[in-house]
Each structure stands twice: as structure tokens, then as C-alpha cells.
Motif scaffolding. Sequence first.
Motif, PDB file in Angstrom:
ATOM      1  N   PRO A 162       0.821  -1.220   0.000  1.00  0.00           N
ATOM      2  CA  PRO A 162       0.000   0.000   0.000  1.00  0.00           C
ATOM      3  C   PRO A 162       0.850   1.263   0.000  1.00  0.00           C
ATOM      4  O   PRO A 162       1.846   1.358   0.728  1.00  0.00           O
ATOM      5  CB  PRO A 162      -0.816  -0.129   1.294  1.00  0.00           C
ATOM      6  CG  PRO A 162      -0.863  -1.593   1.572  1.00  0.00           C
ATOM      7  CD  PRO A 162       0.453  -2.138   1.092  1.00  0.00           C
ATOM      8  N   LYS A 163       0.459   2.230  -0.807  1.00  0.00           N
ATOM      9  CA  LYS A 163       1.220   3.469  -0.973  1.00  0.00           C
ATOM     10  C   LYS A 163       1.445   4.189   0.358  1.00  0.00           C
ATOM     11  O   LYS A 163       2.546   4.654   0.654  1.00  0.00           O
ATOM     12  CB  LYS A 163       0.480   4.391  -1.950  1.00  0.00           C
ATOM     13  CG  LYS A 163       1.181   5.714  -2.246  1.00  0.00           C
ATOM     14  CD  LYS A 163       0.369   6.539  -3.237  1.00  0.00           C
ATOM     15  CE  LYS A 163       0.996   7.897  -3.503  1.00  0.00           C
ATOM     16  NZ  LYS A 163       2.312   7.785  -4.177  1.00  0.00           N
ATOM     17  N   ALA A 164       0.386   4.267   1.186  1.00  0.00           N
ATOM     18  CA  ALA A 164       0.503   4.976   2.465  1.00  0.00           C
ATOM     19  C   ALA A 164       1.539   4.310   3.365  1.00  0.00           C
ATOM     20  O   ALA A 164       2.280   4.994   4.086  1.00  0.00           O
ATOM     21  CB  ALA A 164      -0.852   5.036   3.160  1.00  0.00           C
ATOM     22  N   LEU A 165       1.595   2.988   3.331  1.00  0.00           N
ATOM     23  CA  LEU A 165       2.585   2.265   4.138  1.00  0.00           C
ATOM     24  C   LEU A 165       3.983   2.470   3.570  1.00  0.00           C
ATOM     25  O   LEU A 165       4.952   2.682   4.315  1.00  0.00           O
ATOM     26  CB  LEU A 165       2.243   0.777   4.172  1.00  0.00           C
ATOM     27  CG  LEU A 165       3.174  -0.116   4.991  1.00  0.00           C
ATOM     28  CD1 LEU A 165       3.105   0.257   6.463  1.00  0.00           C
ATOM     29  CD2 LEU A 165       2.820  -1.589   4.801  1.00  0.00           C
ATOM     30  N   ALA A 166       4.102   2.433   2.245  1.00  0.00           N
ATOM     31  CA  ALA A 166       5.408   2.580   1.599  1.00  0.00           C
ATOM     32  C   ALA A 166       6.026   3.948   1.879  1.00  0.00           C
ATOM     33  O   ALA A 166       7.247   4.072   1.994  1.00  0.00           O
ATOM     34  CB  ALA A 166       5.274   2.353   0.104  1.00  0.00           C
ATOM     35  N   GLU A 167       5.195   4.973   1.983  1.00  0.00           N
ATOM     36  CA  GLU A 167       5.703   6.342   2.132  1.00  0.00           C
ATOM     37  C   GLU A 167       5.848   6.781   3.591  1.00  0.00           C
ATOM     38  O   GLU A 167       6.311   7.889   3.867  1.00  0.00           O
ATOM     39  CB  GLU A 167       4.766   7.304   1.399  1.00  0.00           C
ATOM     40  CG  GLU A 167       4.759   7.081  -0.111  1.00  0.00           C
ATOM     41  CD  GLU A 167       3.856   8.046  -0.842  1.00  0.00           C
ATOM     42  OE1 GLU A 167       3.019   8.704  -0.171  1.00  0.00           O
ATOM     43  OE2 GLU A 167       3.980   8.148  -2.077  1.00  0.00           O
ATOM     44  N   GLU A 168       5.511   5.923   4.508  1.00  0.00           N
ATOM     45  CA  GLU A 168       5.509   6.271   5.928  1.00  0.00           C
ATOM     46  C   GLU A 168       6.923   6.368   6.494  1.00  0.00           C
ATOM     47  O   GLU A 168       7.772   5.503   6.248  1.00  0.00           O
ATOM     48  CB  GLU A 168       4.718   5.202   6.685  1.00  0.00           C
ATOM     49  CG  GLU A 168       4.409   5.516   8.124  1.00  0.00           C
ATOM     50  CD  GLU A 168       3.553   4.419   8.756  1.00  0.00           C
ATOM     51  OE1 GLU A 168       2.555   4.747   9.413  1.00  0.00           O
ATOM     52  OE2 GLU A 168       3.895   3.235   8.585  1.00  0.00           O
ATOM     53  N   ASP A 169       7.210   7.421   7.252  1.00  0.00           N
ATOM     54  CA  ASP A 169       8.438   7.476   8.061  1.00  0.00           C
ATOM     55  C   ASP A 169       8.282   6.433   9.169  1.00  0.00           C
ATOM     56  O   ASP A 169       7.387   6.541  10.002  1.00  0.00           O
ATOM     57  CB  ASP A 169       8.613   8.861   8.699  1.00  0.00           C
ATOM     58  CG  ASP A 169       8.855   9.972   7.689  1.00  0.00           C
ATOM     59  OD1 ASP A 169       9.096   9.656   6.509  1.00  0.00           O
ATOM     60  OD2 ASP A 169       8.794  11.147   8.092  1.00  0.00           O
TER      61      ASP A 169
END
Length: 307
Positions: A162-169
Motif C-alpha cells: 500500500p502506498k501509504a505504508l510505503a511512504e511512511e516514516d
Amino acid sequence: MTNNTSSPINTSPYIGRFAPSPSGPLHFGSLIAALGSYFQAKSMDGQWLVRMEDLDPPREMVGASKLILSALEAYHLYWDGDVVYQSKRHDLYQDQIDKWLSSKQAYYCQCSRKQIKQSGGFYNGACRDKQLTSTDNCSIRLKMAHPVERFLDQRHAEITIPKALAEEDFIIKRRDGLYAYNLAVVLDDIDQGITQVVRGADLIEPTGRQISLYRTLGHEPVSYLHLPLAMDGNGNKLSKQNHATAIDMRNPKATLLNAMSFLGFEINQEMHSASIDEIIRWGCQNWHLKQLPSQIEITPRFSNGVS
């Protein structure tokens, strides 16, 4: 910017590893991971290392490390070199964290799990610019510079994250002072020269973060092979948390053959009368990735009274 799907090509001598957490004795599910990583390494004339991921003392069982090593020996899965313990490598992890804090690639964060859940379930970077310090009861997060939304698995082809997980600090050191799994495993794999990671499919999700860490550190990522998970009759993963039964160390043959059947080997009658050494040798000679089941989760059907 999202990285493209990659399939690393590594021409170095093969080095694989089995890295259990000592939260309990070896069970059938962890035996699957041990065998799969062992057969993959030895079928390629490579090394097979063992590393104890003892990062989380509150979850560990006293004596579990010795029990795990004894079980591997009982199944004639002999490792190369010395066993590495993450609990003795804290300086390595802290040194890298200090470098990132100094360069502003990492920062302190005081957001709680409850706050993150209330904001949609993913960390939104709320503390990136607050300039908090270690005195503020914080975790430490790494700024995501190389988000990975997809990667190639050696058995399951392209895996999407998931994009949101991939971009998470994400957290690299917890609020309680313990080092995060993703950081430790990547630093250790780089330090030990691991060329491929073979492990259970329950660890597919963190793979994107680990690939991003390789790139942040300026290293080419290793390749990944995720093995199917053994499930119980209630649809739960066989794990120490779910009270999975320890494997039989006194009479290992039946459990060994069941585990090899789970991994897709066609076990002939001759194997039932072979010695453990002969079975392991045969497994190394006949191992190939196409035999692995395509499913992520499987409920094993045991034979010979193994449960």
C-alpha cells in the motif's frame, strides 16, 4: 518518488541465513523457514548462517536460544560460522541512528499508536519538524527517502505494498529504547554479506521498508523468497504467540518428512527408511523453487501421527 520494481542480480557467492526470535522453542512453522533457507543455500553451494534476533527481551523465553540451536542440530541442520546474537550488536545499530540524527535523516517522534490510529492508521509525519529531543519520551523515525510500493519475490513474482505504508516514516528505535526489527535485520544482513533472504510469508509486508533501507544506506538490496505459512485448523499462523507445539527432537524423521512435503517435495517410500543425513542430502540435491506451493498460507496435513 517511488522506486521501480527491482530484481537484484547478485553474482557473489551465496550466503543465506535463518534468523529466529528466541520467544520459544522451534515449532513446525519455524522449521519450514529453517529448511527452506537451508535447502536454498546448500543447493547453490552456499553458506547458511544462523542469527538470533533477540531484540525484544520482554517477549523472549529464558533458554529458548539454546533450545532452537539444539533442535536444528537434532534435524541435522548445521550452520556455518558462529551464531550471531542481535543483543550483542546494539553499538552497530546506535551508531547508524546517531549518524542519521546528525544529518537530520532521522528525528524524534512522540506520537502514540492511538494518535496514529485516529489519524487514519498511518503515521502522517506530524513530528518531522518539531525538533524534539531524547528527553521528550520519544521513538526515533527515519525520513522515508526511497519508498517501495512493489518488489519481486522469487516465488510469488510482483508483490504490491500500500502506498501509504510505503511512504511512511517508520520507527527505527522504539520509545522503550529497543531497536526496531527493520533496522537491525538490514544492518545485520549487510554486515554478514547475506545475498538472499528466505523466510516466511508473514514478513512480506516489511520487505518494502527493508529494501528502502538498503537504498538509504547506499547498498544494493538482496533478493527475497517468501515461503508459505503453516496454519492451524482455526486459520491462525503456527507461531509461539499462538502456542504452537515444539517439534519432536528425539524422533525427528516424521516431522522432517512432513515439513519437506509441505515445501513441495514428493517424498517416495525410500525416504521413510533413510537416515536423517540422507534425507537432508536428498533434499539439497532435489530442491527447486518451482516445487514450492503458490499459496501464501497452507494448513498442513500431518502423517505418521505428527501433530
